[in-house]
Design a protein around this motif. Structure first.
Motif, PDB file in Angstrom:
ATOM      1  N   TRP A  19       0.832  -1.198   0.000  1.00  0.00           N
ATOM      2  CA  TRP A  19       0.000   0.000   0.000  1.00  0.00           C
ATOM      3  C   TRP A  19       0.872   1.256   0.000  1.00  0.00           C
ATOM      4  CZ3 TRP A  19      -2.743   2.276   4.800  1.00  0.00           C
ATOM      5  CH2 TRP A  19      -3.610   3.294   4.425  1.00  0.00           C
ATOM      6  N   GLU A  20       1.937   1.250   0.815  1.00  0.00           N
ATOM      7  CA  GLU A  20       2.848   2.390   0.849  1.00  0.00           C
ATOM      8  C   GLU A  20       3.496   2.611  -0.525  1.00  0.00           C
ATOM      9  OE1 GLU A  20       7.034   3.659   3.009  1.00  0.00           O
ATOM     10  OE2 GLU A  20       5.801   2.093   3.905  1.00  0.00           O
ATOM     11  N   ALA A  21       3.932   1.537  -1.159  1.00  0.00           N
ATOM     12  CA  ALA A  21       4.534   1.656  -2.494  1.00  0.00           C
ATOM     13  C   ALA A  21       3.492   2.114  -3.514  1.00  0.00           C
ATOM     14  CB  ALA A  21       5.138   0.324  -2.917  1.00  0.00           C
ATOM     15  N   TYR A  22       2.250   1.644  -3.376  1.00  0.00           N
ATOM     16  CA  TYR A  22       1.176   2.033  -4.293  1.00  0.00           C
ATOM     17  C   TYR A  22       0.854   3.520  -4.158  1.00  0.00           C
ATOM     18  CZ  TYR A  22      -3.477   2.199  -6.415  1.00  0.00           C
ATOM     19  OH  TYR A  22      -4.549   2.532  -7.185  1.00  0.00           O
ATOM     20  N   VAL A  23       0.838   4.020  -2.932  1.00  0.00           N
ATOM     21  CA  VAL A  23       0.577   5.451  -2.717  1.00  0.00           C
ATOM     22  C   VAL A  23       1.685   6.292  -3.358  1.00  0.00           C
ATOM     23  CG1 VAL A  23       0.474   7.247  -0.941  1.00  0.00           C
ATOM     24  CG2 VAL A  23      -0.856   5.156  -0.678  1.00  0.00           C
ATOM     25  N   LYS A  24       2.924   5.825  -3.256  1.00  0.00           N
ATOM     26  CA  LYS A  24       4.030   6.562  -3.887  1.00  0.00           C
ATOM     27  C   LYS A  24       3.884   6.579  -5.402  1.00  0.00           C
ATOM     28  CE  LYS A  24       7.290   5.910  -0.149  1.00  0.00           C
ATOM     29  NZ  LYS A  24       8.533   5.286   0.299  1.00  0.00           N
ATOM     30  N   VAL A  25       3.372   5.491  -5.986  1.00  0.00           N
ATOM     31  CA  VAL A  25       3.130   5.474  -7.433  1.00  0.00           C
ATOM     32  C   VAL A  25       2.018   6.448  -7.784  1.00  0.00           C
ATOM     33  CG1 VAL A  25       2.223   4.045  -9.311  1.00  0.00           C
ATOM     34  CG2 VAL A  25       4.010   3.155  -7.841  1.00  0.00           C
ATOM     35  N   LEU A  26       0.979   6.500  -6.959  1.00  0.00           N
ATOM     36  CA  LEU A  26      -0.142   7.412  -7.226  1.00  0.00           C
ATOM     37  C   LEU A  26       0.248   8.880  -7.103  1.00  0.00           C
ATOM     38  CD1 LEU A  26      -3.238   5.723  -5.563  1.00  0.00           C
ATOM     39  CD2 LEU A  26      -2.678   5.881  -7.978  1.00  0.00           C
ATOM     40  N   LEU A  27       1.290   9.177  -6.336  1.00  0.00           N
ATOM     41  CA  LEU A  27       1.734  10.561  -6.193  1.00  0.00           C
ATOM     42  C   LEU A  27       2.382  11.093  -7.467  1.00  0.00           C
ATOM     43  CD1 LEU A  27       3.141  10.540  -2.557  1.00  0.00           C
ATOM     44  CD2 LEU A  27       1.029  11.595  -3.388  1.00  0.00           C
ATOM     45  N   ASN A  28       2.734  10.209  -8.379  1.00  0.00           N
ATOM     46  CA  ASN A  28       3.276  10.622  -9.661  1.00  0.00           C
ATOM     47  C   ASN A  28       2.184  11.360 -10.425  1.00  0.00           C
ATOM     48  OD1 ASN A  28       4.288  10.862 -12.251  1.00  0.00           O
ATOM     49  ND2 ASN A  28       5.013   8.749 -12.360  1.00  0.00           N
ATOM     50  N   PRO A  29       2.428  12.585 -10.870  1.00  0.00           N
ATOM     51  CA  PRO A  29       1.370  13.344 -11.558  1.00  0.00           C
ATOM     52  C   PRO A  29       0.960  12.758 -12.913  1.00  0.00           C
ATOM     53  CG  PRO A  29       3.448  14.553 -11.592  1.00  0.00           C
ATOM     54  CD  PRO A  29       3.651  13.355 -10.724  1.00  0.00           C
ATOM     55  N   PHE A  30       1.753  11.843 -13.453  1.00  0.00           N
ATOM     56  CA  PHE A  30       1.409  11.242 -14.738  1.00  0.00           C
ATOM     57  C   PHE A  30       0.581   9.966 -14.582  1.00  0.00           C
ATOM     58  CE2 PHE A  30       5.388  13.571 -15.532  1.00  0.00           C
ATOM     59  CZ  PHE A  30       4.893  14.496 -16.430  1.00  0.00           C
ATOM     60  N   ASN A  31       0.337   9.539 -13.357  1.00  0.00           N
ATOM     61  CA  ASN A  31      -0.484   8.352 -13.094  1.00  0.00           C
ATOM     62  C   ASN A  31      -1.862   8.768 -12.610  1.00  0.00           C
ATOM     63  OD1 ASN A  31       1.307   6.397 -13.799  1.00  0.00           O
ATOM     64  ND2 ASN A  31       1.946   5.916 -11.729  1.00  0.00           N
ATOM     65  N   THR A  32      -2.852   7.970 -12.956  1.00  0.00           N
ATOM     66  CA  THR A  32      -4.201   8.148 -12.428  1.00  0.00           C
ATOM     67  C   THR A  32      -4.592   6.868 -11.698  1.00  0.00           C
ATOM     68  OG1 THR A  32      -5.288   7.276 -14.404  1.00  0.00           O
ATOM     69  CG2 THR A  32      -4.818   9.650 -14.375  1.00  0.00           C
ATOM     70  N   ALA A  33      -5.788   6.851 -11.131  1.00  0.00           N
ATOM     71  CA  ALA A  33      -6.248   5.664 -10.397  1.00  0.00           C
ATOM     72  C   ALA A  33      -6.524   4.493 -11.323  1.00  0.00           C
ATOM     73  CB  ALA A  33      -7.494   6.006  -9.602  1.00  0.00           C
ATOM     74  N   THR A  34      -6.572   4.739 -12.629  1.00  0.00           N
ATOM     75  CA  THR A  34      -6.850   3.662 -13.584  1.00  0.00           C
ATOM     76  C   THR A  34      -5.666   3.364 -14.498  1.00  0.00           C
ATOM     77  OG1 THR A  34      -7.822   5.257 -15.127  1.00  0.00           O
ATOM     78  CG2 THR A  34      -9.322   4.158 -13.577  1.00  0.00           C
ATOM     79  N   THR A  35      -4.504   3.947 -14.227  1.00  0.00           N
ATOM     80  CA  THR A  35      -3.316   3.700 -15.036  1.00  0.00           C
ATOM     81  C   THR A  35      -2.675   2.375 -14.624  1.00  0.00           C
ATOM     82  OG1 THR A  35      -2.892   6.067 -15.199  1.00  0.00           O
ATOM     83  CG2 THR A  35      -1.074   4.607 -15.745  1.00  0.00           C
ATOM     84  N   ILE A  36      -2.376   1.537 -15.600  1.00  0.00           N
ATOM     85  CA  ILE A  36      -1.701   0.268 -15.335  1.00  0.00           C
ATOM     86  C   ILE A  36      -0.283   0.560 -14.844  1.00  0.00           C
ATOM     87  CG2 ILE A  36      -0.822  -1.847 -16.382  1.00  0.00           C
ATOM     88  CD1 ILE A  36      -3.200  -1.758 -18.280  1.00  0.00           C
ATOM     89  N   ILE A  37       0.131  -0.139 -13.790  1.00  0.00           N
ATOM     90  CA  ILE A  37       1.444   0.088 -13.184  1.00  0.00           C
ATOM     91  C   ILE A  37       2.462  -0.809 -13.877  1.00  0.00           C
ATOM     92  CG2 ILE A  37       2.776  -0.028 -11.047  1.00  0.00           C
ATOM     93  CD1 ILE A  37       0.092   0.317  -9.563  1.00  0.00           C
TER      94      ILE A  37
END
Length: 185
Positions: free
Chosen positions: A150-168
């Motif tokens: 979850w912590e790593a996922y939140v850090k990915v979401l903080l990227n301004p180029f990612n959205t909640a539906t962007t494939i990681i």
């Protein structure tokens, strides 16, 4: 010990999938009863192993990726049939996750669903759901694993180029998930 992690978006599409195994400690089976695969052969019948094969172990090898079937051979060690089976189990359990999520305020939902020898646990991370298929009982380790992911996922979401539906597709995220699995599972 085999595990399959899926991060599922609010629209039920997979954002991240990872299948991995660990060799930590002595596994505690999730059930005291033998699994269905103990009674079937690798060809799916319950009459014993196919002619010419002395191997007993049933379809578990097909699900765990250890069988000699063409289904278990694929890119990255995960066969196409196995991957689709794990996806089906994870997405089948989303209804159970939603029901339990509405009735409880907890983020960590342990042992939400069970399919053959796979037990499903989930973690609610905002709108996304982290779904883990596992074949051993390790509630504290799974909870700690979910917190790290979850912590790593939140850090990915903080990227301004990612959205909640962007494939990681971030290799650093995958390495953090693998490190968390090695630490806690």
């Amino acid at each position: 010990m085999s595990f399959y992690l899926a991060i599922v978006s609010p629209s039920d599409s997979p954002l991240f999938e990872l299948q991995f195994t660990t060799s930590r400690g002595t596994p505690t089976p999730t059930s005291a009863f033998p699994s269905w695969s103990s009674f079937t052969s690798s060809n799916g019948s319950d009459l014993g192993p196919p002619p010419g094969e002395g191997k007993i172990g049933g379809n578990l090898g097909l699900l765990a990726g250890t069988g000699s079937s063409p289904r278990s051979a694929g890119p990255g060690g995960a066969g196409g049939g196995e991957r689709h089976m794990l996806q089906m189990i994870a997405h089948k359990s989303l209804d159970s996750v939603d029901e339990i999520m509405d009735s409880t305020g907890s983020l960590y939902l342990k042992n939400v669903d069970k399919h053959n020898e796979w037990t499903v646990s989930a973690f609610i991370a905002g709108n996304a759901r982290l779904v883990l298929l596992h074949d051993v009982k390790n509630d504290d380790g799974i909870r700690l694993f979910f917190l790290d992911v979850w912590e790593a996922y939140v850090k990915v979401l903080l990227n301004p180029f990612n959205t909640a539906t962007t494939i990681i597709r971030n290799p650093a995220f995958e390495s953090k998930v693998r490190a968390a699995a090695k630490r806690h599972l």
